[in-house]
Design an enzyme around this catalytic site. Structure first.
Site, PDB file in Angstrom:
ATOM      1  N   ASP A   1      -4.421   0.227  -9.183  1.00 44.47           N
ATOM      2  CA  ASP A   1      -5.836  -0.122  -9.312  1.00 44.47           C
ATOM      3  C   ASP A   1      -6.187  -0.442 -10.757  1.00 44.47           C
ATOM      4  OD1 ASP A   1      -5.702   0.686  -6.738  1.00 44.47           O
ATOM      5  OD2 ASP A   1      -6.954   2.463  -6.967  1.00 44.47           O
TER       6      ASP A   1
ATOM      7  N   GLU B   1       0.842  -1.200   0.000  1.00 47.92           N
ATOM      8  CA  GLU B   1       0.000   0.000   0.000  1.00 47.92           C
ATOM      9  C   GLU B   1       0.874   1.245   0.000  1.00 47.92           C
ATOM     10  OE1 GLU B   1      -3.124  -0.148  -1.120  1.00 47.92           O
ATOM     11  OE2 GLU B   1      -3.643  -1.458   0.547  1.00 47.92           O
TER      12      GLU B   1
HETATM   13  C1  GLA Z   1      -5.232   4.266  -4.206  1.00 51.40           C
HETATM   14  C2  GLA Z   1      -4.504   4.597  -5.502  1.00 51.40           C
HETATM   15  C3  GLA Z   1      -3.427   3.563  -5.807  1.00 51.40           C
HETATM   16  C4  GLA Z   1      -2.525   3.304  -4.611  1.00 51.40           C
HETATM   17  C5  GLA Z   1      -3.365   3.079  -3.349  1.00 51.40           C
HETATM   18  C6  GLA Z   1      -2.496   2.988  -2.126  1.00 51.40           C
HETATM   19  O1  GLA Z   1      -5.989   3.103  -4.353  1.00 51.40           O
HETATM   20  O2  GLA Z   1      -5.409   4.648  -6.584  1.00 51.40           O
HETATM   21  O3  GLA Z   1      -2.683   3.984  -6.928  1.00 51.40           O
HETATM   22  O4  GLA Z   1      -1.610   4.353  -4.447  1.00 51.40           O
HETATM   23  O5  GLA Z   1      -4.317   4.107  -3.144  1.00 51.40           O
HETATM   24  O6  GLA Z   1      -1.731   1.847  -2.167  1.00 51.40           O
END
Ligand code: GLA
Length: 371
Positions: free
Chosen positions: A167, A31
């Site tokens: 994501d 994360e």
């Molecule tokens: C969001 C962002 C991702 C990532 C997460 C944290 O989901 O869209 O790109 O940075 O937070 O891991």
């Protein structure tokens, strides 16, 4: 590799409907590492967004969602942000045009059971589903990685949220029951089947996260300041044995750097544990990730900490952590197979008693729902 688009039916006017879909993602570990070119390990959930596209002969786009807030028209080339979920449709056409793809008008109907604000990538599921449908409808020469890249640009260039690419890669290339190990520097992927000795629990805390709210961008900025203080462009490039140098930085800078560096290392450890089928170790790594996000990166909330702690203390759960960008959203847990639903019910009941909040179990689905 193209995910096939189904062409379902001819309507009364003889127009063909092109259907694209994309599932929600849950990140198992890794994360706030993606924008530092690090490692991530998401998988897909059963919840899904579907986009049904019919081409028009003009340059109008008519977007409609089954949430029932009417039909939203706009003209290709006139996209302008600030319209809620329509921004993801407008963002797709704006970014696709900028990328040189030839578009024409279309109507699109969006259907989804992916919860919004739960940290499970409802926006990436929408943009990936729409791009898949448009790829089929217009014969666009874009592969799944290009779909992920375009979807990320929708967020960063149109909606204005400086997200990484996890994501969009997960929604575009992931599969259920399989962890997608992504090196976000090279976009190399490896598929690792989830062992039958674990069952995933995902619980939506009921606290909606809001990336546009600024916490995400603030942490990102702080983490790049930390990288600069360590003489690196990305924290991916600071090895774990450099932690003594990190400890010597001012407290807050050190905390931000420590999270990203240790989290990146935990992803590699988690991949090893997955391959070895070592579910106890995997659980420990999830717990450690949560502690790091709570204490060093400071992106958790009291309610999310309560939910994660309830999971960590449940006899049928190996480990639990917040998932997604933070400041609300969902918690992911690893449970003993066949015990996930009962454990999740115990945990959400206790959460309600402690916080007064109603959470919802996104995984595992009830047996009836899963069929
Ligand atoms: C969001 C962002 C991702 C990532 C997460 C944290 O989901 O869209 O790109 O940075 O937070 O891991």
């Amino acid at each position: 590799m193209f995910k096939p688009v189904s062409v379902t039916s001819d309507d009364a006017a003889g127009r063909v409907e092109f259907v694209g879909d994309a599932h929600a993602r849950v990140n198992l570990i890794g994360e706030h590492t993606d924008y530092h070119q690090g490692f991530v390990l998401p998988t897909l959930m059963p919840q899904c967004t579907t986009a049904r596209v019919q081409l028009r002969t003009d340059r109008m786009v008519l977007a409609h969602s089954t949430i029932g807030d009417g039909v939203h028209p706009f003209v290709l080339g006139d996209e302008s942000p600030g319209l809620g979920w329509i921004d993801y449709v407008q963002g797709v056409t704006a970014v696709a045009a900028r990328a040189g793809l030839a578009l024409q008008g279309f109507s699109v109907s969006i259907d989804s059971n992916v919860p919004v604000g739960a940290g499970v990538s409802s926006s990436a599921a929408l943009t990936v589903a729409l791009l898949r449908a448009l790829r089929g409808a217009l014969g666009l020469a874009i592969d799944d990685i290009e779909i992920a890249r375009l979807s990320q640009r929708v967020e960063t260039e149109f909606v204005g949220v400086p997200v990484g690419i996890m994501d969009q890669m997960a929604c575009s290339l992931g599969r259920q029951n399989e962890a997608l190990f992504i090196d976000t520097r090279t976009l190399a992927i490896e598929r690792i089947p989830l062992p039958s000795t674990i069952e995933l629990i995902v619980i939506d805390s009921g606290i909606k996260h809001q990336h546009a709210g600024g916490g995400y961008a603030a942490r990102k900025g702080e983490s790049f300041a930390a990288a600069a203080a360590l003489g690196a462009a990305w924290l991916r490039d600071v090895p774990i044995d450099q932690l003594p140098r990190v400890d010597a930085l001012p407290t807050e800078t050190a905390k931000r750097a420590r999270h990203v560096i240790t989290e990146n290392h935990r992803v590699l450890e988690a991949v090893k544990a997955l391959r070895d089928g070592d579910v106890a170790r995997l659980g420990e790594l999830l717990n450690a990730s949560h502690a790091s996000l709570r204490d060093d990166y400071e992106v958790s909330t009291g309610e999310i900490d309560t939910l994660a702690a309830l999971g960590q203390h449940d006899p049928d759960v190996y480990g639990a952590r917040m998932t997604g960008g933070g400041f609300g959203g969902a918690v992911v847990m690893l449970a003993r197979p066949g015990r996930g639903r009962a454990a999740a019910t115990r945990i959400t009941d206790a959460y309600r008693r402690l916080t007064g909040l109603r959470s919802s179990i996104l995984m595992p689905l009830e047996t009836a729902q899963a069929q």
